[in-house]
Design a protein around this motif. Sequence first.
Motif, PDB file in Angstrom:
ATOM      1  N   ALA B 227      33.331  55.747   0.693  1.00  0.00           N
ATOM      2  CA  ALA B 227      33.216  55.607   2.144  1.00  0.00           C
ATOM      3  C   ALA B 227      34.544  55.242   2.788  1.00  0.00           C
ATOM      4  CB  ALA B 227      32.172  54.552   2.475  1.00  0.00           C
ATOM      5  N   ARG B 232      32.171  56.818  11.375  1.00  0.00           N
ATOM      6  CA  ARG B 232      30.800  56.576  11.812  1.00  0.00           C
ATOM      7  C   ARG B 232      30.776  56.810  13.321  1.00  0.00           C
ATOM      8  NH1 ARG B 232      26.691  52.551  10.369  1.00  0.00           N
ATOM      9  NH2 ARG B 232      27.929  52.074   8.536  1.00  0.00           N
ATOM     10  N   LEU B 259      22.558  58.791   9.779  1.00  0.00           N
ATOM     11  CA  LEU B 259      22.220  57.426   9.395  1.00  0.00           C
ATOM     12  C   LEU B 259      20.978  56.928  10.114  1.00  0.00           C
ATOM     13  CD1 LEU B 259      25.722  55.717   9.184  1.00  0.00           C
ATOM     14  CD2 LEU B 259      24.299  56.585   7.326  1.00  0.00           C
ATOM     15  N   LEU B 269      27.402  59.664   9.698  1.00  0.00           N
ATOM     16  CA  LEU B 269      28.513  59.199   8.883  1.00  0.00           C
ATOM     17  C   LEU B 269      29.211  60.441   8.330  1.00  0.00           C
ATOM     18  CD1 LEU B 269      29.856  56.609   7.702  1.00  0.00           C
ATOM     19  CD2 LEU B 269      28.532  57.045   5.627  1.00  0.00           C
ATOM     20  N   GLU B 299      35.623  53.633   8.779  1.00  0.00           N
ATOM     21  CA  GLU B 299      35.241  52.633   7.775  1.00  0.00           C
ATOM     22  C   GLU B 299      36.398  52.344   6.841  1.00  0.00           C
ATOM     23  OE1 GLU B 299      31.642  51.722   6.829  1.00  0.00           O
ATOM     24  OE2 GLU B 299      31.381  52.149   8.970  1.00  0.00           O
TER      25      GLU B 299
END
Lengths: 244, 316
Positions: B227, B232, B259, B269, B299
């Motif tokens: 990730a 996001r 998500l 995401l 992220e």
Amino acid sequence: MRAVATVFKRELAAYFTTPLAYVFIVIFLALAGAFAFFVGAFFERGQADLESFFVFHPWLYLFLVPAVAMRLWAEERRTGTIELLLTLPASTFEIVLGKFLAAWLFTGIALALTFPLWLTVNYLGEPDNGVILAAYLGSWAIAGAFIAIGACASALTKNQVIAFVLGAAICFLFLMSGVDLVLSAFRGWAPPWIVDLVASFSLITHFNELAKGVINAATAVYLATLVGVCLLVNTLIVDLEKAG
Amino acid sequence: MQEMVRLERLTKRFGAVQAVDDVSFSVARGEVLGFLGPNGAGKSTTMRMLTGYILPTSGTARVAGFDVVQSPREAKRRIGYLPEGAPAYGDMTPLAFLRFVGAMRGLAGADLERRLREAIARTSLEEAALRPIDTLSKGFRRRVGLAQAILHDPPVLVLDEPTDGLDPNQKHEVRKLIKEMSSGKAIIVSTHILEEVDAVCDRAVIIARGRIVADARPEELRRRSPAHNAVRLTIDRAREEEATAALRAINAVREVRPLERVNGTATLLVLPVDGADLGAAVAGLLHERGIRVEHLTVEPGRLDEVFRALTASRPS
């Protein structure tokens, strides 16, 4: 030496912060007195000495002294403090010695508290105080031997009950190796020198001399060796745990 | 940087169990090393060998140049150690206990008294100093263990799960204390709490089944997370499918994962290929198509994912 003194002080103080010390002292004094007067016939013998008092000491020590020694290492193992203790900058032997001396002095304190009996016998007659002093030292030495044995047993386990039973059993063997019951088990097959050797391990044989106020070199050497060997074995047991 | 601790090929076998297997790393003065791993991975065993509580089967551990097996006294003198669970003599008061540890470490007189005051103040033990340790709360007991470890101002601190079982405020206090002390010391902190690594550690060594599986700075570890650099974003629910298709068309996008869908919005995401930087490309594309973006965050990657990936038991 600094580490020995530090461990010694902590251990001795630890006895007196729990009820164990007081329970032990009260029971020891009560039993030592009861045996001397009722079983040993202190008054009826009509003699101004303390033989009827000292003669029962090894048997009292047999179950009281392992109770003093049982917590020395088992408690450290149970609570995990042994990890702290063994990572401090001191050798294992210094710690073993400090613990032994603390427990030994503790039994010495209990023994010294029997002094009213000594006052009594001096009030009633004119005993040989040299003999009494020698017998006190002898009794304390036997307690020391039992402490050293009990400490070894304590190092073997984290369970104090096991440490107690094991310690008492080994002490019993050392005590009894002089009596016919044990010796006859050897007489049938072993050459006489082995029988003599086993008999010479007997604490009771040595103690009977000590109780009469006779301190001879052989007894002193024997007791010192016994304690020394036990302390080394104790050190070895603790170090073997480290090697895992 | 001055190297204070060096473990070389340290190995410990208990019977058939290989508890620690060929572990090597070093810690410099001024460094806080997080020692991570699942329970039973060999963290405590490694620390016990370093502090001289158990002997290694093979390999060496050195503290300030002193081998812990050859010169245990010299090595132990330079270590402050908080064993797992912070064991202490329950019948003693913290003051008496610290005095005992100080005396064992050769401190005496005014010097000992000064250090006792310092250690008690640093760990905020004043109100508990004269109560038996058995009657103290878990937090206080942990602090007694810490006070004992820092009493002699050692150049090397080894702390085995120092915040285990503490409440969030106490954890914060302990971490603050570790950070304060870190400048002049080499500190090894074992933990299985990942947030702790972010809070105090300069470097993390991850161990699993006795072996080191990672030795890196926390940012570097995070970069290994799938990730890492993922984007996001929250957009209008009505345009979710259009956006998803468009984003999938970007070369550096590995996957677009929905998500959640709440109140007419959808959160997606966008996972990159090999941690590529996607932020600008994604924002640009959506702007071009006139899709209004409510939120957009990049992220940093998640340590717990990296930790799980590295330590999860796989068939060998």
